[in-house]
Enzyme design. Structure first.
Site, mmCIF file in Angstrom:
data_model
loop_
_atom_site.group_PDB
_atom_site.id
_atom_site.type_symbol
_atom_site.label_atom_id
_atom_site.label_comp_id
_atom_site.label_asym_id
_atom_site.label_seq_id
_atom_site.Cartn_x
_atom_site.Cartn_y
_atom_site.Cartn_z
ATOM 1 N N ASP A 51 52.066 28.407 38.082
ATOM 2 C CA ASP A 51 52.544 28.737 36.907
ATOM 3 C C ASP A 51 54.184 29.250 36.905
ATOM 4 O O ASP A 51 55.026 28.869 35.882
ATOM 5 C CB ASP A 51 51.641 29.214 36.127
ATOM 6 C CG ASP A 51 50.534 28.666 35.493
ATOM 7 O OD1 ASP A 51 50.195 27.594 36.222
ATOM 8 O OD2 ASP A 51 49.821 29.198 34.535
ATOM 9 N N ASN A 93 49.807 22.188 34.563
ATOM 10 C CA ASN A 93 48.878 22.818 33.499
ATOM 11 C C ASN A 93 49.318 24.280 33.397
ATOM 12 O O ASN A 93 48.216 24.896 32.887
ATOM 13 C CB ASN A 93 47.479 22.209 34.084
ATOM 14 C CG ASN A 93 46.536 22.549 32.978
ATOM 15 O OD1 ASN A 93 46.671 22.570 31.820
ATOM 16 N ND2 ASN A 93 45.077 22.572 33.497
ATOM 17 N N ASP A 313 39.480 35.333 29.496
ATOM 18 C CA ASP A 313 39.677 35.015 30.954
ATOM 19 C C ASP A 313 38.578 35.769 31.843
ATOM 20 O O ASP A 313 38.552 35.320 32.984
ATOM 21 C CB ASP A 313 41.161 35.455 31.289
ATOM 22 C CG ASP A 313 42.210 34.119 30.971
ATOM 23 O OD1 ASP A 313 41.878 33.264 30.476
ATOM 24 O OD2 ASP A 313 43.399 34.695 31.108
ATOM 25 N N GLU A 341 42.191 25.792 31.026
ATOM 26 C CA GLU A 341 42.125 24.717 32.126
ATOM 27 C C GLU A 341 41.292 23.739 32.405
ATOM 28 O O GLU A 341 41.598 22.769 32.940
ATOM 29 C CB GLU A 341 42.629 25.489 33.289
ATOM 30 C CG GLU A 341 44.043 26.154 33.432
ATOM 31 C CD GLU A 341 44.165 27.587 33.002
ATOM 32 O OE1 GLU A 341 44.980 28.353 32.977
ATOM 33 O OE2 GLU A 341 43.352 27.925 32.070
ATOM 34 N N HIS A 385 41.351 27.354 38.408
ATOM 35 C CA HIS A 385 41.527 28.451 39.296
ATOM 36 C C HIS A 385 40.364 29.439 38.976
ATOM 37 O O HIS A 385 39.820 30.108 40.104
ATOM 38 C CB HIS A 385 42.734 29.188 39.285
ATOM 39 C CG HIS A 385 43.132 29.486 37.777
ATOM 40 N ND1 HIS A 385 43.852 30.630 37.715
ATOM 41 C CD2 HIS A 385 43.074 28.953 36.799
ATOM 42 C CE1 HIS A 385 44.206 30.836 36.372
ATOM 43 N NE2 HIS A 385 43.750 29.806 35.780
ATOM 44 N N ARG A 386 40.001 29.752 37.684
ATOM 45 C CA ARG A 386 39.038 31.097 37.690
ATOM 46 C C ARG A 386 37.671 30.491 37.888
ATOM 47 O O ARG A 386 36.895 31.239 38.424
ATOM 48 C CB ARG A 386 39.069 31.460 35.962
ATOM 49 C CG ARG A 386 40.585 31.687 35.711
ATOM 50 C CD ARG A 386 40.644 32.873 34.973
ATOM 51 N NE ARG A 386 42.082 33.321 34.753
ATOM 52 C CZ ARG A 386 42.975 34.148 35.558
ATOM 53 N NH1 ARG A 386 42.277 34.426 36.704
ATOM 54 N NH2 ARG A 386 44.085 34.424 34.977
ATOM 55 N N LYS A 411 47.480 28.284 41.170
ATOM 56 C CA LYS A 411 47.803 28.174 39.776
ATOM 57 C C LYS A 411 48.307 29.860 39.443
ATOM 58 O O LYS A 411 49.115 30.159 38.821
ATOM 59 C CB LYS A 411 46.819 27.811 38.862
ATOM 60 C CG LYS A 411 47.257 27.752 37.345
ATOM 61 C CD LYS A 411 46.208 27.029 36.562
ATOM 62 C CE LYS A 411 46.558 27.413 34.974
ATOM 63 N NZ LYS A 411 47.892 26.865 34.547
#
Length: 425
Positions: A51, A93, A313, A341, A385-386, A411
């Site tokens: 990012d 993204n 998040d 995402e 990613h999370r 990311k």
């Protein structure tokens, strides 16, 4: 297929201290503000991830002077010029990059197209487009569906009074605020409906103040910024990423033991430091000082009922800790996770069920019922990613979990698995 098999941690407990790379949210805000400032800004503890690289490359192409020292995690930015020309940019993204650049590019003069990958083309941006139109910008979604790609015929931003619906993302407001000192009339923006992720707006306001611009915040219902200019603080240290820290706090909570994370504390800009308090509610002992967070866990965890609208998040990490609590956990008021995402509510429900948890999926959240044991499984990450990082933490406790497409962590935290290997094995 690229896979990461998570090995079960065999230690009876863990005890470690760590410092983490800089915050993604702060890093990308620093790039926009520094690009607008007229003097050099020296950024330290910069996060280098997908990012932030997208942001760096766009700004470089627009003529902002950027010197990168990746080994030292340092970047020198010399801005002060506004975007010009005819450009098409691809930002993958990267949500912050897409949204922050949309207003920044509007300040300039020329024709700009901002596009992203397949998932980005499904993520809404219409609310930001609408508010920029109210302030005189010629901007539209190319496919007329409220999502990128976005085309801007830029000639500066008039500014003035406007209304913003920020129920899907606080990044729309942060985007407007960061560029607003350079609007011809400044901005007076009123907020419609409940704002999500409010701490990220507070982060933006505090950072603007650090660069010499005041924002009048009327109880998060109205924000006013007068025409002004950013002033470089010289050197700016980017604090560690609190969202990344949550994975190591969570791991300690479920494995038992102690962790001390340096560089985050009571004065953090990031709302996600609240994760430590969530762990406290679930049964951990927490110590938060000015420049560190310490967590101690005996493994005796209780489920909670929690509204996570301010810190969405953190939901995947809380969901993983909930697997090892004694009682169920209900996570509420995070409907905007469906446009992240991935559709994170659906993704979590699917993958938690796959490993053997009982899950109720709601439009705005989840309820998780712990099990005495969990299945071996290959976890789909949805290129999110999370999801990848959260389920890795589960695997440290259970073993038998394999992460599909682990490289998606690039990311926000490319070195995540390096940290996991170094700390836990």
């Amino acid at each position: 297929m690229n896979l990461y098999p998570v090995k079960k941690v065999l230690k009876s407990s863990v005890d470690f201290e760590l410092s983490l790379p800089g915050s993604k949210s702060i890093t990308n805000r620093c790039f926009i503000i520094s690009a607008l400032a007229g003097q050099k800004v020296f950024l330290k503890n910069v996060l280098f991830s997908d990012d932030t690289f997208y942001m760096i490359e766009v700004l470089k192409q627009l003529g902002i002077k950027i010197k990168v020292d990746q080994e030292k995690r340092e970047v020198e930015v010399e801005g002060g010029i506004l975007p010009e020309g005819k450009w098409e940019f691809f930002v993958g993204n990267a949500g912050t990059t897409m949204r922050f650049l949309t207003t920044y590019l509007s300040l300039g003069k020329g024709e700009f197209i901002l596009d992203g990958d397949e998932r980005m083309r499904q993520r809404p941006i219409q609310a930001l487009v609408d508010v920029l139109r109210m302030m005189g910008v010629e901007i539209f979604c190319v496919n007329n569906n409220g999502c990128p790609p976005v085309k801007i015929n830029a000639s500066g931003v008039e500014g003035g009074e406007a209304f913003l619906n920020s129920k899907n993302s606080s990044q729309y407001l942060s985007s407007i605020l960061m560029s607003s000192p350079y609007f011809r009339k400044g901005v007076c923006i009123s907020i419609e409906e409940e704002m999500v992720s409010r701490p990220y707006v507070e982060m933006t306001v505090r950072m603007m103040k650090q660069f010499g611009v005041d924002v009048k915040n009327s109880n998060y219902l109205k924000f006013e910024v007068l025409p002004s200019r950013y002033v470089s603080p010289g050197v700016y240290y980017i604090e560690p990423d609190a969202s990344s820290a949550s994975y190591f706090l969570a791991a300690t909570a479920i494995l038992t033991g102690r962790v001390k994370i340096h560089g985050l504390g009571k004065e953090s800009l990031q709302g996600d430091v609240y994760f430590a308090r969530i762990m406290e509610k679930m049964g951990c002992e927490i110590n938060i000082e000015k420049d560190f967070i310490e967590l101690i866990s005996n493994g005796k965890l209780e489920g909670i009922d929690i509204d996570m609208n301010s810190t969405p998040d953190l939901v995947p990490t809380v969901a993983i800790v909930a697997l090892f609590a004694r009682t169920p956990t209900r996570i509420r008021n995070v409907a905007n996770l469906r446009i992240k995402e991935s559709d994170r509510i659906s993704a979590l429900a699917n993958e938690l069920s796959k490993i053997g948890a009982k899950v109720k999926e709601y439009e705005d959240g989840l309820e998780i019922f712990p099990s005495l044991s969990y299945n071996n499984a290959c976890v789909s990450t949805y290129n999110d990613h999370r999801i990848a990082m959260a389920f890795t933490i589960a695997g440290l406790k259970t073993g038998g979990i394999t992460i599909e497409n682990p490289l998606c962590v690039s990311k926000s935290f490319p070195e995540f698995f390096d940290y996991v290997e170094k700390i836990f094995y």
